[in-house]
Design a protein around this motif. Structure first.
Motif, PDB file in Angstrom:
ATOM      1  N   ARG A 123      41.475  26.330  43.452  1.00  0.00           N
ATOM      2  CA  ARG A 123      42.649  26.496  42.609  1.00  0.00           C
ATOM      3  C   ARG A 123      42.225  26.625  41.148  1.00  0.00           C
ATOM      4  NH1 ARG A 123      47.053  21.912  41.614  1.00  0.00           N
ATOM      5  NH2 ARG A 123      45.314  21.301  40.301  1.00  0.00           N
ATOM      6  N   ALA A 124      41.254  25.800  40.731  1.00  0.00           N
ATOM      7  CA  ALA A 124      40.804  25.855  39.342  1.00  0.00           C
ATOM      8  C   ALA A 124      40.174  27.210  39.038  1.00  0.00           C
ATOM      9  CB  ALA A 124      39.821  24.731  39.071  1.00  0.00           C
ATOM     10  N   PHE A 125      39.398  27.729  39.999  1.00  0.00           N
ATOM     11  CA  PHE A 125      38.674  28.966  39.732  1.00  0.00           C
ATOM     12  C   PHE A 125      39.582  30.191  39.706  1.00  0.00           C
ATOM     13  CE2 PHE A 125      34.562  26.923  40.180  1.00  0.00           C
ATOM     14  CZ  PHE A 125      33.863  27.627  39.226  1.00  0.00           C
ATOM     15  N   ILE A 126      40.561  30.221  40.610  1.00  0.00           N
ATOM     16  CA  ILE A 126      41.351  31.455  40.655  1.00  0.00           C
ATOM     17  C   ILE A 126      42.242  31.606  39.431  1.00  0.00           C
ATOM     18  CG2 ILE A 126      41.370  31.656  43.174  1.00  0.00           C
ATOM     19  CD1 ILE A 126      44.423  30.785  42.665  1.00  0.00           C
ATOM     20  N   LEU A 127      42.408  30.542  38.643  1.00  0.00           N
ATOM     21  CA  LEU A 127      43.218  30.703  37.422  1.00  0.00           C
ATOM     22  C   LEU A 127      42.433  31.372  36.294  1.00  0.00           C
ATOM     23  CD1 LEU A 127      45.591  27.754  36.453  1.00  0.00           C
ATOM     24  CD2 LEU A 127      46.075  30.184  36.423  1.00  0.00           C
ATOM     25  N   LEU A 128      41.120  31.493  36.499  1.00  0.00           N
ATOM     26  CA  LEU A 128      40.294  32.035  35.415  1.00  0.00           C
ATOM     27  C   LEU A 128      40.807  33.365  34.854  1.00  0.00           C
ATOM     28  CD1 LEU A 128      36.592  31.151  36.291  1.00  0.00           C
ATOM     29  CD2 LEU A 128      37.942  30.411  34.327  1.00  0.00           C
ATOM     30  N   PRO A 129      41.176  34.343  35.690  1.00  0.00           N
ATOM     31  CA  PRO A 129      41.643  35.611  35.101  1.00  0.00           C
ATOM     32  C   PRO A 129      42.804  35.412  34.134  1.00  0.00           C
ATOM     33  CG  PRO A 129      41.326  35.865  37.463  1.00  0.00           C
ATOM     34  CD  PRO A 129      41.146  34.402  37.150  1.00  0.00           C
ATOM     35  N   PHE A 130      43.597  34.360  34.370  1.00  0.00           N
ATOM     36  CA  PHE A 130      44.748  34.145  33.506  1.00  0.00           C
ATOM     37  C   PHE A 130      44.372  33.466  32.192  1.00  0.00           C
ATOM     38  CE2 PHE A 130      48.620  31.835  32.222  1.00  0.00           C
ATOM     39  CZ  PHE A 130      49.446  32.921  32.072  1.00  0.00           C
ATOM     40  N   ILE A 131      43.372  32.586  32.236  1.00  0.00           N
ATOM     41  CA  ILE A 131      43.094  31.838  31.002  1.00  0.00           C
ATOM     42  C   ILE A 131      42.043  32.519  30.122  1.00  0.00           C
ATOM     43  CG2 ILE A 131      43.709  29.625  32.058  1.00  0.00           C
ATOM     44  CD1 ILE A 131      40.496  29.210  31.442  1.00  0.00           C
ATOM     45  N   PRO A 189      47.132  35.206  39.557  1.00  0.00           N
ATOM     46  CA  PRO A 189      46.916  33.754  39.479  1.00  0.00           C
ATOM     47  C   PRO A 189      48.108  33.010  38.884  1.00  0.00           C
ATOM     48  CG  PRO A 189      45.005  34.926  38.654  1.00  0.00           C
ATOM     49  CD  PRO A 189      46.058  35.959  38.891  1.00  0.00           C
ATOM     50  N   PHE A 190      48.732  33.586  37.879  1.00  0.00           N
ATOM     51  CA  PHE A 190      49.886  32.939  37.255  1.00  0.00           C
ATOM     52  C   PHE A 190      51.014  32.775  38.276  1.00  0.00           C
ATOM     53  CE2 PHE A 190      54.040  33.745  35.210  1.00  0.00           C
ATOM     54  CZ  PHE A 190      54.156  32.565  34.504  1.00  0.00           C
TER      55      PHE A 190
ATOM     56  N   LEU B  24      39.289  38.083  42.459  1.00  0.00           N
ATOM     57  CA  LEU B  24      39.702  37.474  41.201  1.00  0.00           C
ATOM     58  C   LEU B  24      38.505  37.090  40.344  1.00  0.00           C
ATOM     59  CD1 LEU B  24      42.700  35.300  42.419  1.00  0.00           C
ATOM     60  CD2 LEU B  24      42.791  37.362  41.021  1.00  0.00           C
ATOM     61  N   LEU B  25      37.398  36.771  41.000  1.00  0.00           N
ATOM     62  CA  LEU B  25      36.254  36.299  40.213  1.00  0.00           C
ATOM     63  C   LEU B  25      35.201  37.375  39.945  1.00  0.00           C
ATOM     64  CD1 LEU B  25      35.743  32.695  41.610  1.00  0.00           C
ATOM     65  CD2 LEU B  25      37.031  33.466  39.629  1.00  0.00           C
ATOM     66  N   PHE B  28      34.151  38.507  36.430  1.00  0.00           N
ATOM     67  CA  PHE B  28      33.375  37.546  35.630  1.00  0.00           C
ATOM     68  C   PHE B  28      31.909  37.594  36.026  1.00  0.00           C
ATOM     69  CE2 PHE B  28      37.697  35.798  35.801  1.00  0.00           C
ATOM     70  CZ  PHE B  28      37.997  36.009  34.481  1.00  0.00           C
ATOM     71  N   ASN B 215      43.602  33.494  22.862  1.00  0.00           N
ATOM     72  CA  ASN B 215      43.840  34.723  23.594  1.00  0.00           C
ATOM     73  C   ASN B 215      44.553  35.780  22.748  1.00  0.00           C
ATOM     74  OD1 ASN B 215      44.211  36.472  25.681  1.00  0.00           O
ATOM     75  ND2 ASN B 215      44.996  34.933  27.086  1.00  0.00           N
ATOM     76  N   TYR B 266      39.429  24.365  29.471  1.00  0.00           N
ATOM     77  CA  TYR B 266      40.168  24.453  30.727  1.00  0.00           C
ATOM     78  C   TYR B 266      39.525  23.575  31.792  1.00  0.00           C
ATOM     79  CZ  TYR B 266      41.689  26.546  35.122  1.00  0.00           C
ATOM     80  OH  TYR B 266      42.166  26.743  36.389  1.00  0.00           O
ATOM     81  N   VAL B 270      41.903  20.772  33.641  1.00  0.00           N
ATOM     82  CA  VAL B 270      42.592  21.668  34.585  1.00  0.00           C
ATOM     83  C   VAL B 270      43.984  21.150  34.908  1.00  0.00           C
ATOM     84  CG1 VAL B 270      42.511  22.773  36.815  1.00  0.00           C
ATOM     85  CG2 VAL B 270      40.405  22.268  35.639  1.00  0.00           C
ATOM     86  N   TYR B 273      46.356  21.567  32.166  1.00  0.00           N
ATOM     87  CA  TYR B 273      46.675  22.966  31.949  1.00  0.00           C
ATOM     88  C   TYR B 273      47.684  23.442  32.989  1.00  0.00           C
ATOM     89  CZ  TYR B 273      46.235  27.921  31.209  1.00  0.00           C
ATOM     90  OH  TYR B 273      46.524  29.229  30.944  1.00  0.00           O
ATOM     91  N   LEU B 277      51.321  24.936  32.492  1.00  0.00           N
ATOM     92  CA  LEU B 277      51.696  26.250  33.007  1.00  0.00           C
ATOM     93  C   LEU B 277      52.960  26.146  33.856  1.00  0.00           C
ATOM     94  CD1 LEU B 277      50.838  29.246  33.575  1.00  0.00           C
ATOM     95  CD2 LEU B 277      49.772  28.371  35.637  1.00  0.00           C
TER      96      LEU B 277
END
Lengths: 311, 283, 364
Positions: A123-131, A189-190, B24-25, B28, B215, B266, B270, B273, B277
């Motif tokens: 859960r923490a990782f998939i929010l990365l694109p948003f933050i 992610p949001f 999603l990753l 990065f 951002n 973050y 977490v 945050y 959100l």
């Protein structure tokens, strides 16, 4: 507090205690607490809004105030094919990405609503694109979209999906698709995390009860989960629609509105006209043209919240 | 709740989740790989036989070195940090005060003020950046950090106010009533009793506001012009590109390093945050 | 130490007239209990005394100061809330010290007073704990301790025992009483529990719909309620009521009767009841003023009843009975040989019969 001690006090002390006394009154305290907020919002939201409207009715350019021209700027952009294209793009962009973000976000939220090892981590990782700052992550995409060095082309080629090179950002239609993909990537992610929070408020007993009543998984989702999730979904969608409708960064970085002005949105076109060519008044008119739609969305949102609250 | 054989679990759960996480990753990962890839490998076309997209045999720090030594990147980082911290601090103070007033005090027009602040919450920056650039110039704030420190709160305060209202409403009213009877003024009751209890909410609002400021792009792009005043997103965008030439190595290094402060904040908070959100979309 | 005087006090919320023209003098050192059903205005009155609610009209005096416009912090009062309102981020010690710190007492004096209060309440061992680490009873004591360290002129209690379980509530009630005897501070106590009102109060105020019904010592209210509401509100199980008609008895005097009752009105009451001769009246009798009749009871002070439920409480036995068309409760001796569906004769205590006007509900 007797009269004599009050009389012995210095004037400053007396005025200080008068301020104290005022702050005991709810109305004065509220005014004092709200003052900084009102000042900043008035100065940098309300005033610019009024100023924007005024600006759009003149012929101002950078460095010259210009003359009153009435609705001439709006008439001009109405006839401007690039503006029309930008309007169409914005609606199309908002509509398509919202559908995908909602569908994929909901799917991901349902997946995350299960118990599995490493859930908090995922859960923490998939929010990365948003933050991660949008501009910075968008550059990574731009690099992936590069026609000559694209890892996407390589992947699709190796998978046998394509035979030649694809110019992702160079072709008008593909460029729009590419921008949408990045927007969806950033938005999922949001949606997922917000909807997950909504899912977690639904008691598991409801599902169990529905299962005992003989509902199959899809029916359970459709008749139990979805109706209960609808209020959260509405709010998330409305927020996201506003953000997407007024989007700037993705297009600015990926295509700059090109190729051949094919991917302009309201905001990027307004930027190009106002800052790029210095036509402040016309730029202001273009960004103000967003206002009716945004206003409508906000009204829908307020009405919806009120309805939910009074229920 | 997936019943049945193990393969169903794979098909309906593990495989989709893995694909989601991967997609999603991946950008990065791509950022990181590019950062450490030497130029010779970087500019090798995708259809070249020796194209190795997912790894590099000769990792290098030359791009990071270039970024830190030849560009103003460290200045941009410092600028962004100062601006983000200052605007977050201003927004927190304003948001906490306003949220408290709206959640707890009875005063005329409380309802319409609350609605007004909520509406400003929904005003996107792109609606107002053109007249605002004029105003910023008129106030002689153009090309200074103050242009951003004072304008960022316009989208942070409504959010902070909204979030804090929710927190304050959840705190029993009796606590401050008791404090007021114990001898505290309304203001002191707020400062000594309500604020300490609301610390998790304040933290959430702060983290969220910080990432939003970090951002922000369009105000920074429009209000700042000198290279040494810029923030990371704008600096990377405008200074690492010469005409049509993209310096991809330093660009990706800049994107990576520029993301680290938000990623760090973050990772430490977490939960806060996520609370911020999800609180931000709760009516 | 101070008296509290309330003069023509009114409170209106938008459309609701919550407190109507209350006049009251709470004497120095007195323990005054406000009791009534929820929404009767008792809590609003207390909150106006505290300064947490503005006063629509009228005056409140603490000592001999009019406090209408004083903020709560300047009224020199202490309040214990239903949910205790302990500051969750402070230790027990800091909770108790907060009011003293706000009033700028010096450190040593604060320590002395907190220790003293902690000793009185037996919470010395918990001083360093946070409220969430305490049980309900301990929290209650801390809330009390926070009030007493201040040595205020008046204690205000807003249903402080209602969050405790039944056993603890009885125990704390006794301790509160002892505490008041020891400190002698004027106390205003709001509750909806008539047992608390009866046991704690030096005097009791019964309120309904924002109006004070009756003020007096507990037994005075119990024995001589001014109206049917007060009579029915105080006492558990509640007083029985039955509509009756007043008629002339054969041997002179008056009788009340309905489809199940036929009772002689005691001569000392006959004068007042006489005015209702030939008319309707509400007859009231408390459960404990009924008992199983013996042969020596005069027949015109007894009636026949059908037992519907028998509740044996050990110390007494409650009979739910039907008398004609009225339902009543009788509290009889524990060993009473009553069974469900039995027909019994019950005797009334002629000195404790109550009569109310059916329209005004006032005591006749």
């Amino acid at each position: 507090m007797s009269v004599t001690t009050a009389a012995l006090r210095t004037p400053e002390a007396a005025s200080r205690s008068r301020v104290k006394g005022l702050l005991e009154d709810e109305r004065w305290l509220a005014a004092a607490l709200l003052f900084p907020t009102m000042l900043l919002l008035g100065l940098f939201i309300a005033y610019p809004f009024v100023k924007g409207v005024m600006l759009s009715l003149t012929s101002a350019r950078v460095g010259e105030p210009g003359d009153w021209v009435g609705l001439a700027n709006f008439a001009k952009i109405w006839d401007d094919p690039i503006f029309r294209r930008a309007v169409w793009n914005t609606f199309w962009y908002t509509g398509v990405t919202t559908v995908f973000k909602l569908a994929l976000g909901l799917w991901l939220a349902v997946l995350l609503n299960r118990h599995f090892r490493g859930k908090a981590f995922v859960r923490a990782f998939i929010l990365l694109p948003f933050i991660i700052p949008t501009v910075l992550s968008t550059f990574a995409w731009k690099w992936m979209f590069d026609p000559t060095f694209s890892v996407l082309n390589w992947t699709f080629y190796k998978l046998g999906l394509i035979t030649g090179r694809i110019n992702w950002l160079g072709d008008p239609d593909l460029a729009m698709v590419s921008v949408m993909v990045v927007n969806i990537w950033r938005g999922v992610p949001f949606y997922a995390i917000s909807l997950l929070a909504g899912l977690q408020t639904i008691s598991p007993e409801l599902h169990e009860a529905a299962a005992i009543d003989g509902a199959r998984p899809w029916q359970r989702f459709w008749h139990v989960t979805w109706p209960l999730l609808l209020p959260v979904t509405m709010v998330v969608v409305l927020f996201s629609v506003i953000q997407t409708f007024a989007d700037f960064q993705l297009v600015y970085v990926l295509t700059g509105g090109g190729p051949a002005n094919a991917t302009h949105l309201f905001a990027t076109y307004a930027y190009q006209i106002a800052i790029g060519t210095g036509l402040l008044s016309e730029g202001a008119a273009i960004s103000l043209a967003m206002f009716p739609v945004l206003f409508l969305v906000v009204v829908v949102q307020l009405l919806y919240i009120r309805r939910v609250e009074t229920r | 709740m997936i019943e049945g054989a193990a393969w169903r679990k794979w098909v309906y759960f593990y495989i989709p989740l893995t694909i989601f996480v991967f997609l999603l990753l991946f950008p990065f990962y791509w950022m990181i790989v590019t950062t450490v890839r030497p130029d010779g490998e970087l500019y090798r076309p995708w259809n070249a036989p020796n194209y190795t997209p997912f790894w590099t045999a000769n990792p290098t720090l030359e791009h990071i070195q270039y970024l830190l030594e030849e560009t103003l990147f460290s200045t941009w980082m410092l600028n962004t940090m100062i601006i983000a911290l200052a605007s977050t601090a201003i927004s927190l103070v304003c948001g906490v005060f306003a949220g408290y007033a709206l959640a707890r005090l009875n005063f005329p027009f409380a309802g319409s003020l609350g609605t007004g602040i909520f509406i400003t919450y929904l005003v996107p920056q792109t609606l107002l950046f053109i007249p605002l650039s004029d105003i910023v110039r008129n106030f002689r704030l153009g090309d200074t950090p103050w242009a951003l420190i004072l304008t960022y709160p316009t989208f942070l305060i409504p959010f902070c106010t909204w979030l804090m209202m929710g927190y304050f409403k959840a705190i029993p009213k009796e606590l401050e009533e008791c404090a007021r009877i114990d001898g505290a003024s309304r203001f002191k009751a707020m400062v000594y009793i309500i604020l300490p209890i609301a610390v998790p909410g304040i933290l959430s609002a702060g983290i969220f506001a910080f990432t939003l400021s970090w951002n922000e792009f369009i105000y920074a792009l429009v209000f700042l012009s000198s290279p040494e005043q810029k923030t990371v997103p704008v600096g990377v965008t405008s200074e690492l590109i010469r005409g049509d030439v993209f310096f991809w190595g330093p660009l990706m290094a800049g994107a990576l390093l520029g993301s680290i402060p938000v990623a760090l904040v973050y990772s430490f908070f977490v939960e806060h945050y996520v609370a911020g959100l999800t609180g931000s979309v709760k009516g | 130490m101070a008296q509290v005087v309330i003069r023509s006090l009114n409170k209106r919320f938008d459309e609701v007239h919550a407190v109507k023209d209350v006049n009251l003098e709470i004497r120095d050192k007195e323990f005054m209990v406000f009791v009534g059903p929820s929404g009767c205005g008792k809590t609003t009155t207390l909150r106006m005394i505290a300064g947490l609610e503005s006063i629509t009209s009228g005056q409140i005096l603490i000592g001999d100061r009019v406090v209408n416009d004083l903020p709560p912090m300047d009224r020199d009062i202490a309040m214990v809330f239903q949910n205790y309102a302990l500051y969750p981020h402070m230790s027990v010690y800091d909770n108790m010290a907060f009011g003293l710190k706000m009033r700028k007492f010096d450190r040593e004096e604060i320590r002395r007073r907190v220790q003293e209060a902690a000793d009185i309440l037996g919470i010395r061992d918990y001083l360093h704990r946070k409220p969430r680490q305490l049980s309900g009873g301990q929290r209650q004591r801390v809330a009390l301790g926070r009030a007493i360290v201040r040595h205020p002129q008046v204690f205000l209690f807003d249903e402080p025992l209602s969050n405790l379980d039944a056993k603890l509530r009885v125990q704390m009630r006794v301790e509160l009483k002892k505490l008041h005897e020891r400190l002698g501070t004027t106390a205003v106590y709001v509750t909806h529990d008539q047992v608390e009102a009866m046991t704690l109060g030096d005097r009791v105020v019964v309120m309904r719909d924002g109006v004070v019904q009756q003020v007096g010592e507990p037994l005075e209210l119990y024995n001589n309620p001014v109206n049917r509401f007060v009579a029915g509100f105080l006492g558990s199980p509640a007083m029985n009521f039955a509509p009756v008609r007043v008629v002339a008895a054969n041997g002179g005097g008056l009788r009340i009767e309905n489809d199940g009752l036929r009772l002689l009105v005691p001569p000392d009451q006959a004068g007042r009841v006489g005015r209702y001769a030939g008319r309707e009246l509400t007859f009231g009798i408390r459960p404990e003023d009924l008992r199983i009749a013996t042969d020596s009871d005069p027949p015109d002070l007894t009636f026949e009843a059908i037992v519907e439920v028998v509740e044996r409480l050990g110390s007494e036995t409650l009979l739910d009975i039907r008398v004609g068309s009225s339902a009543m409760v009788a509290a009889v001796e524990p060993s009473a040989p009553a069974r469900v569906r039995d027909r019994l004769r019950l005797a009334v205590n002629p000195e404790r019969m109550h009569f109310f006007d059916p329209e005004t509900e006032r005591t006749v």
